[in-house]
Motif scaffolding. Structure first.
Motif, PDB file in Angstrom:
ATOM      1  N   GLN A   1       0.838  -1.205   0.000  1.00  0.00           N
ATOM      2  CA  GLN A   1       0.000   0.000   0.000  1.00  0.00           C
ATOM      3  C   GLN A   1       0.876   1.259   0.000  1.00  0.00           C
ATOM      4  O   GLN A   1       0.600   2.221  -0.729  1.00  0.00           O
ATOM      5  N   LYS A   2       1.938   1.247   0.816  1.00  0.00           N
ATOM      6  CA  LYS A   2       2.827   2.410   0.903  1.00  0.00           C
ATOM      7  C   LYS A   2       3.550   2.648  -0.417  1.00  0.00           C
ATOM      8  O   LYS A   2       3.674   3.792  -0.878  1.00  0.00           O
TER       9      LYS A   2
ATOM     10  N   ARG B   1      -3.878  -3.432  -5.959  1.00  0.00           N
ATOM     11  CA  ARG B   1      -4.980  -4.393  -5.861  1.00  0.00           C
ATOM     12  C   ARG B   1      -4.552  -5.611  -5.062  1.00  0.00           C
ATOM     13  O   ARG B   1      -3.362  -5.891  -4.899  1.00  0.00           O
ATOM     14  N   MET B   2      -5.520  -6.342  -4.542  1.00  0.00           N
ATOM     15  CA  MET B   2      -5.276  -7.660  -3.961  1.00  0.00           C
ATOM     16  C   MET B   2      -6.129  -8.666  -4.696  1.00  0.00           C
ATOM     17  O   MET B   2      -7.313  -8.414  -4.952  1.00  0.00           O
ATOM     18  N   VAL B   3      -5.544  -9.803  -5.044  1.00  0.00           N
ATOM     19  CA  VAL B   3      -6.314 -10.866  -5.685  1.00  0.00           C
ATOM     20  C   VAL B   3      -6.840 -11.799  -4.591  1.00  0.00           C
ATOM     21  O   VAL B   3      -6.217 -11.978  -3.544  1.00  0.00           O
ATOM     22  N   GLY B   4      -8.011 -12.363  -4.842  1.00  0.00           N
ATOM     23  CA  GLY B   4      -8.601 -13.280  -3.876  1.00  0.00           C
ATOM     24  C   GLY B   4      -9.521 -14.252  -4.571  1.00  0.00           C
ATOM     25  O   GLY B   4      -9.617 -14.269  -5.813  1.00  0.00           O
TER      26      GLY B   4
ATOM     27  N   ILE C   1      -6.573  -2.487  -2.612  1.00  0.00           N
ATOM     28  CA  ILE C   1      -5.899  -2.905  -1.392  1.00  0.00           C
ATOM     29  C   ILE C   1      -6.215  -1.983  -0.218  1.00  0.00           C
ATOM     30  O   ILE C   1      -6.221  -2.400   0.950  1.00  0.00           O
ATOM     31  N   ASN C   2      -6.528  -0.719  -0.515  1.00  0.00           N
ATOM     32  CA  ASN C   2      -6.926   0.205   0.547  1.00  0.00           C
ATOM     33  C   ASN C   2      -8.248  -0.224   1.178  1.00  0.00           C
ATOM     34  O   ASN C   2      -8.406  -0.171   2.405  1.00  0.00           O
ATOM     35  N   ASP C   3      -9.182  -0.669   0.337  1.00  0.00           N
ATOM     36  CA  ASP C   3     -10.472  -1.141   0.853  1.00  0.00           C
ATOM     37  C   ASP C   3     -10.287  -2.403   1.692  1.00  0.00           C
ATOM     38  O   ASP C   3     -10.913  -2.562   2.744  1.00  0.00           O
TER      39      ASP C   3
END
Length: 319
Positions: free
Chosen positions: A110-111, A282-285, A296-298
Motif C-alpha cells: 500500500q505504501k 490491488r489484492m487478488v482473492g 488494497i486500501n479497501d
C-alpha cells in the motif's frame, strides 16, 4: 511492463512456493522478465534481488516455506526505507511488484503504491484473516495439520480419561480454531470473535460428565489467551484432569495440500495478469471459487468476517 518483481513477506505459509512458481511462469509465458527478491522488504531495501527463470521454480510446488525467504523489517515502515526500496526497484528496472503475504505485507505494498509504484498483493497466511477472499494460501494445509494433531490427542485423551486444551494459531482470527474444532469434533471452540462465557464451557463439560463422557477436547485460538492458563482454570473449576497442547509453529510447515497448491497457482497467475494489464494497488482473492481483485486500501480498511453459521453449527453439534 517488461520486468516484475516478486517477494514473500511476514510469516511463511505452505503454498507460497506454488504462488512464486505461478508468478514466474505466468510472467515468462507473457514474455515478461521476473526478479526474485529475497528476505522480503528487508532484502528489497538491501538490493538482494536476482533474475528468475523457468528452472528457478522447478520442483518447488510441493515444498513448504518459501524459497525467497521472509523477514520482518521496521526500517521499511519508515519513509526512508520505502524510498530506498523504490531506488532498488528502479536500479533493476523492475516495473511492478507482486507481494505474497498477510495484512502487514499488504501495508507495505500500500505504501509503495501510494508513492506511485505499482504493486499487487497475494494473500498468503495460515490465519485466513484477510478480507476480500474466502481462503488464504496456507490455511487449508495448516488446518489439516491441526486436525491430524487433534485426532492423535483424542486417542490419548480417551485412554487416560482427560480433558485436553489444544491451542492453535490464528493471531486475532478464529478461523483456524473454528474449522479445526468443527472437523475434529471438539466439545468447545474458543475464538476471539465469539468469546464464550467461561461458565458455559464448564456447564458443557459437566453435562458430558453426567452422561458418562470420560474425555473432552477444547480448541482455543491463540487470540483469546494462553492455553496453559485456560487449562488451569478448567481444572480448578471442574477438578477434571486437564492437559494442554500448544501446537505452535508446526502449523506453518509441511508440504502444501492440493487445495493450497491450486489456490496459490490461480492467485499467483491472476496477480501477474492484472499487473501487466495496468492495474495497481490491488489484492487478488477467491470468492465462491471465482477469482476476484479489490482495491488494497479497501481490503485493509475491512475486517475478515467469521462464518457465523459454522460457529452456530459447532455449538449445536457439541451438545
Amino acid at each position: 511492463m517488461k520486468r516484475i518483481g516478486v517477494l514473500t513477506s511476514g510469516g511463511d505459509a505452505p503454498g507460497m512456493n506454488a504462488a512464486i512458481r505461478a508468478v514466474v511462469r505466468k510472467a515468462i509465458y507473457h514474455d515478461v522478465e521476473v526478479f526474485g527478491i529475497k528476505n522480503g522488504y528487508q532484502g528489497l531495501m538491501e538490493g538482494n534481488i536476482e533474475p528468475m527463470n523457468v528452472g528457478s521454480v522447478g520442483d518447488i510446488i510441493q515444498r513448504g516455506g518459501t524459497i525467497l525467504f521472509s523477514a520482518r523489517s521496521d526500517k521499511f515502515k519508515t519513509e526512508e526505507g520505502q524510498n530506498l526500496a523504490i531506488e532498488q526497484l528502479n536500479k533493476y528496472e523492475i516495473d511492478g511488484l507482486i507481494v505474497i503475504g498477510g495484512d502487514g505485507s499488504f501495508r507495505g505494498a500500500q505504501k509503495l503504491t501510494a508513492k506511485g509504484y505499482p504493486c499487487i498483493g497475494v494473500p498468503g497466511t495460515i490465519d485466513n484473516d484477510i478480507a476480500g477472499t474466502d481462503f488464504t494460501i496456507g490455511f487449508d494445509t495448516a488446518l489439516n495439520t491441526v486436525i491430524e494433531a487433534i485426532d492423535k490427542i483424542r486417542d490419548t485423551a480417551t485412554s487416560h480419561e482427560r480433558t485436553y486444551i489444544i491451542e492453535v494459531m490464528g493471531r486475532d482470527a478464529g478461523d483456524l480454531a473454528l474449522w479445526a474444532g468443527l472437523s475434529g469434533g471438539a466439545e468447545s471452540i474458543i475464538i476471539p470473535e465469539k468469546k464464550d462465557d467461561f461458565n458455559e464451557v464448564i456447564d458443557r463439560l459437566k453435562r458430558g460428565q453426567e452422561r458418562g463422557k470420560k474425555h473432552s477436547i477444547i480448541v482455543l485460538a491463540e487470540g483469546v489467551g494462553s492455553g496453559i492458563e485456560y487449562g488451569e482454570r478448567i481444572q480448578e473449576a471442574t477438578n477434571l484432569e486437564t492437559r494442554v497442547t500448544v501446537l505452535g509453529y508446526i502449523q506453518r510447515g509441511g508440504s502444501p495440500s492440493a487445495q493450497d497448491r491450486v489456490l496459490a497457482s490461480r492467485l499467483g497467475a491472476k496477480a501477474v495478469e492484472i499487473l501487466i494489464n495496468g492495474k495497481s494497488g490491488r489484492m487478488v482473492g477467491i470468492e465462491n471459487n471465482e477469482l476476484v481483485d479489490y482495491d488494497i486500501n479497501d481490503i485493509l480498511s475491512k475486517k475478515h468476517e467469521l462464518n457465523k453459521e459454522m460457529y452456530q453449527l459447532s455449538k449445536e453439534l457439541s451438545i
